[in-house]
Design an enzyme around this catalytic site. Structure first.
Site, PDB file in Angstrom:
ATOM      1  N   THR A 376       0.861  -1.175   0.000  1.00  0.00           N
ATOM      2  CA  THR A 376       0.000   0.000   0.000  1.00  0.00           C
ATOM      3  C   THR A 376       0.896   1.223   0.000  1.00  0.00           C
ATOM      4  O   THR A 376       2.088   1.118   0.264  1.00  0.00           O
ATOM      5  CB  THR A 376      -0.878  -0.020   1.282  1.00  0.00           C
ATOM      6  OG1 THR A 376      -1.610  -1.235   1.328  1.00  0.00           O
ATOM      7  CG2 THR A 376      -1.841   1.139   1.350  1.00  0.00           C
ATOM      8  N   GLY A 459      -1.012  -4.272   5.090  1.00  0.00           N
ATOM      9  CA  GLY A 459      -1.918  -5.365   5.425  1.00  0.00           C
ATOM     10  C   GLY A 459      -2.355  -5.343   6.883  1.00  0.00           C
ATOM     11  O   GLY A 459      -2.735  -4.312   7.438  1.00  0.00           O
TER      12      GLY A 459
END
Length: 567
Positions: A376, A459
């Site tokens: 991310t 995550g």
């Protein structure tokens, strides 16, 4: 034997000196100084994206304009973590209204795909890559929603720097090159990936120039045609045709029907500081639950890195994640009892399961109704008017599904892997449903005023990281850069929101970064924890804090390529 070797490795690593312990400041955990600036600040995982954000604010743009511009740049420059084929969540502090605004920019599953189709294919889990885990990308919608409410410059101006870099090229940075190289072998089988995301079939190398003219064309179309150019124009038609030709289900109609949602952030108070997170479908409230469970303990007296510190954190995480697996899902299909889950009363009840002597091996979820290989990007911006943006964006599993529609220059996300192929589960797959989501922005206020905009990507590490940063700041007295550089704890093996097949029965695994005392490692083992060494699952951090003397303080993740900067 492997477990024994892992324990030995953990002890050896824990015995290593703390990072940057020889700095002249005497700060044991800071790789560099905090950044101070009087007017504006940006912190991202890529230096060029940080510069773009600052240029936008220098030119009169708001913190939201800067965040959009930086996010667009990261989609080009760090495709290993994000892009316009993924989803977006944001929290904005608006100085005019003196309140926080949250946006859930996540997409839904294809409406023509059903649970029966997975059963027909004999699948027990949704594949990690390819057409089946793809959901509608929500990022572009999120940009325009945020811009409509808080933007000052045109979207064309915000996207212009990335369009130029996409056409002219930019050098690839070290960490990004590493993850890109790892992604190519497993994603090259999917149509469109090799043609658009490799150089002669390989990943670009560190320092090598990367160009993406296809993405430049896509962003130019969005700049000229607005949101509908992406969701209702030729881009959406290309996406629909591509999936129809490649055993997929995402359609033009799915794209055209997409809407994101403004949502109210929720909070808990920890020692006088209010941590704000977005409610499910994301996992943000897990951080609130962990803080509530830890508040009764005097962590400051135990000290950072003590066995008590690590043990209590891990046990609180296990309890919160048991609820995460049971209750967190798309509220349109399965509303979670959020107020109960984040209440102090519920934490007192659940906290009775924590023993100071022994690690929990198995945890059942609570009953509040009756009382992650993901990668991310996270970025944060703050402008001269006091607006602050906490924004997180992802494709999931690094570069996403591998599905890259021809001529568009981006990869679709694989968030649908987070669904459960189990009838009756809160996170069970259904058409037009949002999957459980891992990406979460965070914000902290104090006495109703902004204090900190921050995030830790990665995550299931994200709520764990949110909590550890606050413990480092509030309980252990670290500064903003130290709080991010300090060695982190990652507990793995909790029950996941993807079904009972992943239920924790052995207490999971405690992974510790270099810098924890050897005595703490031994004490944790005696309590029944399985301690092991791991490279890389500790997330990526960016933060901006309000300077009480005026202006901003910035910090950035030493484990990534980026930096914080201001003017």
């Amino acid at each position: 034997m492997n477990a024994c070797l892992a324990m030995i490795a953990a002890v050896m690593v824990a015995a290593m000196p703390a990072m940057a312990a020889d700095r002249v400041t005497g700060k044991p955990f800071a790789t560099r100084s905090e950044v101070y600036a009087p007017h504006a600040m940006a912190a991202t995982s890529h230096p060029l994206a940080t510069q773009i954000a600052l240029d936008v604010m220098r030119a009169g743009g708001s913190a939201v304009d800067a965040a959009i511009a930086a996010n667009a740049a990261l989609g080009l420059m760090e495709p290993t973590g994000n892009g316009i084929g993924g989803d977006l969540f944001a929290i904005v502090w608006d100085p005019k209204t003196q309140r926080l605004h949250g946006y859930n920019g996540s997409g839904r599953s294809p409406r023509s795909l059903t649970l029966a189709e997975f059963e027909r294919r004999g699948l027990k889990d949704i594949p990690s890559h390819g057409p089946l885990p793809v959901t509608v990308p929500g990022t572009v919608d999120g940009w325009f929603a945020l811009h409509e409410r808080f933007g000052r410059r045109s979207m064309a101006e915000n996207l212009a720097p990335t369009i130029r870099y996409a056409r002219e090229g930019h050098p690839v940075h070290e960490v990004i090159a590493y993850y890109w190289d790892r992604s190519v072998p497993r994603l090259s089988r999917w149509p469109g990936f090799t043609e658009q995301f490799t150089i002669d079939g390989r990943a670009p190398r560190t320092g090598e120039t990367w160009r993406n003219p296809y993405l430049a064309d896509t962003l130019q179309a969005i700049a000229e045609g607005g949101r509908d150019a992406f969701y209702k124009g030729d881009i959406a038609r290309t996406i629909g045709d591509y999936f129809a030709a490649n055993d997929g289900f995402l359609s033009y109609e799915d794209m055209a029907a997409h809407t994101g949602d403004w949502v109210d952030p929720v909070s808990t108070n920890y020692r006088g500081y209010d941590l704000w997170e977005l409610p499910p479908s994301g996992q943000g409230i897990a951080a609130l639950q962990i803080l509530n469970l830890l508040e009764p303990y005097d962590l400051a007296s135990h000290g950072f890195g003590s066995p008590e510190h690590v043990h209590l954190f891990v046990e609180a995480k296990k309890l919160a994640f048991a609820d995460r697996a049971r209750w967190y899902a798309d509220p349109a299909f399965h509303p979670a009892p959020v107020a109960k889950l984040i209440s102090k009363e519920y934490a007192r009840d659940r906290g009775q399961l924590i023993s100071m002597e022994r690690a929990l091996r198995e945890v059942q979820p609570g009953t509040p109704a009756q009382l992650d290989e993901g990668d991310t990007i996270y970025l944060t911006t703050a402008d001269a008017d006091g607006m602050m943006v906490s924004l997180i964006q992802s494709n999931y599993r690094g570069m996403g599904s591998g599905m890259a529609p021809p001529g568009l220059g981006f990869i679709l996300q694989d968030r649908g892997e987070q669904f459960v192929l189990q009838e009756g589960h809160p996170n069970s797959f259904a058409p037009g449903k949002r999957p459980f989501h891992t990406i979460i922005p965070a914000f902290v206020t104090r006495d109703g005023k902004p204090w900190l905009s921050y995030g830790v990507m990665g995550g299931a590490m994200q709520p764990q990281g949110h909590v550890q940063i606050l413990l480092n700041l509030i309980d252990f007295g670290m500064n903003l850069q130290e709080a991010g550089d300090a060695p982190r704890i990652h507990h793995d093996g909790s029950t996941e929101p993807t079904g009972q097949a992943t239920a924790m029965t052995d207490g999971g695994r405690v992974e510790l970064e270099s810098g924890f005392p050897i005595e703490s490692v031994r004490a944790l083992m005696r309590k029944g924890h399985r301690v092991q060494f791991a490279d890389g699952p500790y997330g990526g951090y960016q933060a901006i804090m309000v300077n009480p003397q005026g202006g901003w303080i910035g910090a950035s993740e030493s484990r990534k390529d980026g930096h914080a900067a201001g003017y």
